[in-house]
Design a protein around this motif. Structure first.
Motif, PDB file in Angstrom:
ATOM      1  N   ILE A 169       0.865  -1.185   0.000  1.00 38.66           N
ATOM      2  CA  ILE A 169       0.000   0.000   0.000  1.00 38.66           C
ATOM      3  C   ILE A 169       0.897   1.228   0.000  1.00 38.66           C
ATOM      4  O   ILE A 169       1.745   1.399   0.882  1.00 38.66           O
ATOM      5  N   TYR A 170       0.717   2.052  -1.014  1.00 35.69           N
ATOM      6  CA  TYR A 170       1.641   3.148  -1.258  1.00 35.69           C
ATOM      7  C   TYR A 170       0.864   4.451  -1.279  1.00 35.69           C
ATOM      8  O   TYR A 170       0.040   4.681  -2.157  1.00 35.69           O
ATOM      9  N   LEU A 171       1.106   5.295  -0.291  1.00 38.96           N
ATOM     10  CA  LEU A 171       0.450   6.602  -0.243  1.00 38.96           C
ATOM     11  C   LEU A 171       1.228   7.573  -1.114  1.00 38.96           C
ATOM     12  O   LEU A 171       2.425   7.751  -0.925  1.00 38.96           O
ATOM     13  N   ALA A 172       0.524   8.188  -2.091  1.00 34.09           N
ATOM     14  CA  ALA A 172       1.235   9.039  -3.049  1.00 34.09           C
ATOM     15  C   ALA A 172       0.459  10.314  -3.294  1.00 34.09           C
ATOM     16  O   ALA A 172      -0.695  10.444  -2.900  1.00 34.09           O
TER      17      ALA A 172
ATOM     18  N   ARG B  47       2.701  -4.437   3.333  1.00 30.02           N
ATOM     19  CA  ARG B  47       3.715  -3.379   3.416  1.00 30.02           C
ATOM     20  C   ARG B  47       3.058  -2.029   3.139  1.00 30.02           C
ATOM     21  O   ARG B  47       2.386  -1.886   2.119  1.00 30.02           O
ATOM     22  N   VAL B  48       3.278  -1.090   4.026  1.00 24.99           N
ATOM     23  CA  VAL B  48       2.685   0.234   3.871  1.00 24.99           C
ATOM     24  C   VAL B  48       3.810   1.256   3.857  1.00 24.99           C
ATOM     25  O   VAL B  48       4.722   1.202   4.688  1.00 24.99           O
ATOM     26  N   THR B  49       3.754   2.175   2.893  1.00 21.02           N
ATOM     27  CA  THR B  49       4.738   3.259   2.939  1.00 21.02           C
ATOM     28  C   THR B  49       4.108   4.556   2.471  1.00 21.02           C
ATOM     29  O   THR B  49       3.245   4.567   1.582  1.00 21.02           O
ATOM     30  N   ALA B  50       4.499   5.643   3.106  1.00 15.80           N
ATOM     31  CA  ALA B  50       3.929   6.950   2.786  1.00 15.80           C
ATOM     32  C   ALA B  50       4.973   8.015   2.998  1.00 15.80           C
ATOM     33  O   ALA B  50       5.715   7.978   3.979  1.00 15.80           O
ATOM     34  N   ASP B  51       5.040   8.950   2.057  1.00 15.50           N
ATOM     35  CA  ASP B  51       5.872  10.131   2.276  1.00 15.50           C
ATOM     36  C   ASP B  51       5.040  11.122   3.071  1.00 15.50           C
ATOM     37  O   ASP B  51       4.046  11.652   2.581  1.00 15.50           O
ATOM     38  N   MET B  52       5.417  11.360   4.307  1.00 12.72           N
ATOM     39  CA  MET B  52       4.616  12.183   5.208  1.00 12.72           C
ATOM     40  C   MET B  52       5.042  13.653   5.187  1.00 12.72           C
ATOM     41  O   MET B  52       4.519  14.452   5.956  1.00 12.72           O
TER      42      MET B  52
ATOM     43  N   GLN C 140       8.174   8.076   5.282  1.00 12.33           N
ATOM     44  CA  GLN C 140       9.280   8.808   4.674  1.00 12.33           C
ATOM     45  C   GLN C 140       9.147  10.295   4.983  1.00 12.33           C
ATOM     46  O   GLN C 140       8.065  10.847   4.858  1.00 12.33           O
ATOM     47  N   ILE C 141      10.264  10.902   5.397  1.00 12.95           N
ATOM     48  CA  ILE C 141      10.270  12.336   5.666  1.00 12.95           C
ATOM     49  C   ILE C 141      11.500  12.945   5.001  1.00 12.95           C
ATOM     50  O   ILE C 141      12.583  12.386   5.094  1.00 12.95           O
ATOM     51  N   ASP C 142      11.308  14.082   4.376  1.00 10.14           N
ATOM     52  CA  ASP C 142      12.430  14.811   3.782  1.00 10.14           C
ATOM     53  C   ASP C 142      13.268  15.413   4.912  1.00 10.14           C
ATOM     54  O   ASP C 142      12.804  16.311   5.627  1.00 10.14           O
TER      55      ASP C 142
END
Lengths: 321, 286
Positions: free
Chosen positions: B49-52, B112-117, B152-154
């Protein structure tokens, strides 16, 4: 570089003899704009300064004990100075008095080898090297100097040495005899398809039970890794690593059943800096160890690395584990 | 690096129940780490699951081949846009939670979950919003025996306080997969600065893997300085030093090869052999 390379021996009995030969040599360099070095004892520095007067400002003074501390490192550093001077359209001019006193037999041979190799290593630099030898040194040392220097200074005149030998001939003769066999109680390791990591662990275990300083252990590990890597790549099995102690030295030997054919590939002359596929392995091994002995022939190849260690008061049970 | 309290773990070693965070230095690092996470998941038939930002996003790690139907779900941020142009975190998280719940109902072994927050930092009172989101995700992931998450954080957007708060709200810091790892040597890519981190011992037994890793970095670089972090390197042989000098020579005209954090025993060797024998190598931070 228009000036020709020169490498002359100046035998002397008394300090005055040395001054008679050295002062014109130094003055010629000062007047000619050379980079002029006087590498002698402190007492000789005083005499030279006194005689040179204001000209002494044109001479850099160094002490023999420090300058001639390690054969390969000496060669590397001095050759770098000569090449730098040549690149600046100058000439390196060195009055040197190698520190022969208090050297062991093997060390003497290595320094004589350096004197011979100097003729090959410095040939392109145009350097002028004048080496002062006291006649009070052991007779063999002065005699050898006439084989390793193309010319002798007598007064102001340079005379050809009839006994002079080509550097590689002289070098080969130094290595013509076999090495003494390792002691019966050497610690031996047969190297199969080794991960080099385990060889270093083995050497480290041995060395840690001796007073070998930590930075010398690191130098030894790099040197052993290089020599074993060479044996695995170019040699023939069986490959054996042996370690033992001699008075004041840790000795590490790698033998294999291969035979080197290139006699100039012993790492005696510094290679040009990398920048292509520069191989500086054996040369670097010589910098890392006190003495490196190599024998190669039909019976196989032996590379023996020696590192000086501080005096060992009592024999250590290094092989008892 | 980011924190002392969190566990650092390469992305391939993340396990269900791990709620990890990635403070990326730029898009290269982000795509490298997240790409591994997505690709490994799809290869193993995990639900991803990909937050975009939108649903036509270029998901990293796809290698140009569409995944098997149903394995990958992209949750677009776009749909949570409020009439005033801002985003409503509640809506986003609801959508994410809904996807996780749906997947848990399916027959996937792992989700699997990933998100750029990073977008939450643009909201009014951004850090508070981010931490609120993190708490929601923590509640969804940690009790689970099936869900692994990377937030994910910049890194460039984070203050020191924000780093501390984020470290406290994640059990794990995710790091890139090593380029190579065995019991003697580990090689890991670094992105800020661009280069490699070397740990263990390096000799002819592993020259090949060094060569491959160097080539990977050189191919990905844009002519900047390449840094090698040697802090964890206990041994390097003459052959490997020669390889590094060769790389530096091939790159002449672009940035040099910089050796950072060189341990004292390696400096002893370099000084004995002479740095001038290895032109193009430069000692960096000590």
């Amino acid at each position: 570089m228009s000036q020709a390379f020169s490498h002359r021996v100046l035998p002397y009995d008394r300090a005055d003899d040395l001054l008679d030969g050295a002062l014109p040599f130094l003055r010629e360099g000062i007047e000619g704009g050379d980079r002029v070095l006087a590498v002698t004892t402190l007492a000789m520095h005083m005499l030279l300064r006194d005689k040179l007067g204001a000209d002494a400002a044109g001479v850099e003074f160094f002490e023999s004990d420090k300058w001639y501390a390690h054969p390969a490192r000496y060669l590397a550093d001095t050759l770098a100075l000569a090449e730098t001077a040549a690149w600046q359209k100058r000439r390196l001019r060195v009055l040197g008095e190698p520190a022969w006193a208090r050297r062991g037999e093997l060390e003497l041979l290595e320094w004589q080898r350096v004197e011979a190799i100097t003729n090959a290593a410095f040939a392109e630099t145009g350097a002028a090297l004048l080496c002062a030898y006291s006649r009070s040194l052991p007779a063999g040392v002065v005699a050898a100097s006439r084989q390793t220097h193309p010319e002798t200074m007598r007064g102001q005149v340079a005379l050809s040495n009839p006994g002079y030998q080509e550097p590689w001939t002289y070098n080969a003769r130094l290595d013509s005899g076999p090495l003494p066999p390792p002691p019966d109680d050497s610690l031996d390791l047969d190297i199969q398809v080794a991960d080099l990591y385990w060889i270093r662990a083995y050497v480290t275990d041995f060395a840690r039970r001796t007073p070998l300083p930590e930075d010398d252990l690191q130098r030894l590990l790099v040197a052993v890794t290089e020599v074993v890597t060479n044996a695995l790549r170019h040699g023939q099995p069986p490959i054996t690593l042996r370690l033992w102690l001699e008075p004041g030295e840790l000795v590490c030997e790698v033998t294999d059943h291969g035979h080197w054919t290139d006699r100039t590939g012993f790492g005696l002359i510094p290679p040009k800096p990398a920048g292509g596929a520069g191989r500086f392995g054996l040369w670097a091994v010589r910098l890392l160890c006190s003495i490196v002995q190599i024998r190669t022939g039909r019976d196989g190849t032996t590379v023996r690395l020696r590192l000086q260690i501080p005096a060992v008061p009592v024999p250590l049970p290094v092989n008892s584990a | 690096m980011e924190t002392l309290s969190s566990v650092r773990r390469p992305v391939r070693e993340l396990r269900p129940g791990d709620h990890a965070w990635l403070a990326y230095s730029g898009e290269d690092e982000q795509r490298y780490v997240v790409g591994s996470f997505v690709r490994d998941g799809l290869d193993a038939s995990h639900k991803v699951i990909y937050l975009a930002g939108s649903d036509d996003v270029d998901v990293p790690g796809m290698n140009g081949t569409p995944p098997r139907s149903g394995l990958l779900t992209v949750v677009p941020l776009e749909e949570a846009r409020r009439p005033d142009g801002g985003f409503d975190p509640g809506t986003v998280l609801e959508a994410l939670a809904c996807e996780i719940a749906g997947a848990e109902g399916g027959d996937f072994g792992t989700i699997r979950v990933t998100a750029d927050m990073t977008w939450t930092l643009d909201l009014p009172d951004g850090l508070t919003q981010l931490l609120r989101c993190e708490r929601h995700i923590e509640q969804a992931v940690c009790p689970s025996t099936r869900v692994t998450a990377i937030c994910q954080i910049d890194r460039r957007r984070l203050t020191a306080d924000a780093r501390t708060a984020l470290a406290a709200s994640h059990s794990t810091v995710v790091t890139p997969n090593p380029e190579f790892a065995d019991s003697v040597l580990q090689i890991v890519r670094t992105f800020e600065p661009v280069g490699l981190s070397l740990l263990g011992e390096l000799d002819a037994s592993r020259h090949m893997v060094l060569d491959q890793a160097l080539n990977t970095v050189l191919t990905a670089s844009r002519g900047e300085e390449i840094h090698l972090d040697l802090a964890g390197l206990g041994f390097i042989d003459l052959g490997a030093l020669n390889m590094l000098a060769d790389v530096a020579a091939r790159r002449s005209g672009t940035g040099p090869l910089v050796l950072d954090s060189m341990p004292v025993q390696l400096r002893t060797i370099m000084e004995t052999v002479g740095w001038h024998m290895l032109p193009g190598l430069r000692l960096g931070t000590v």
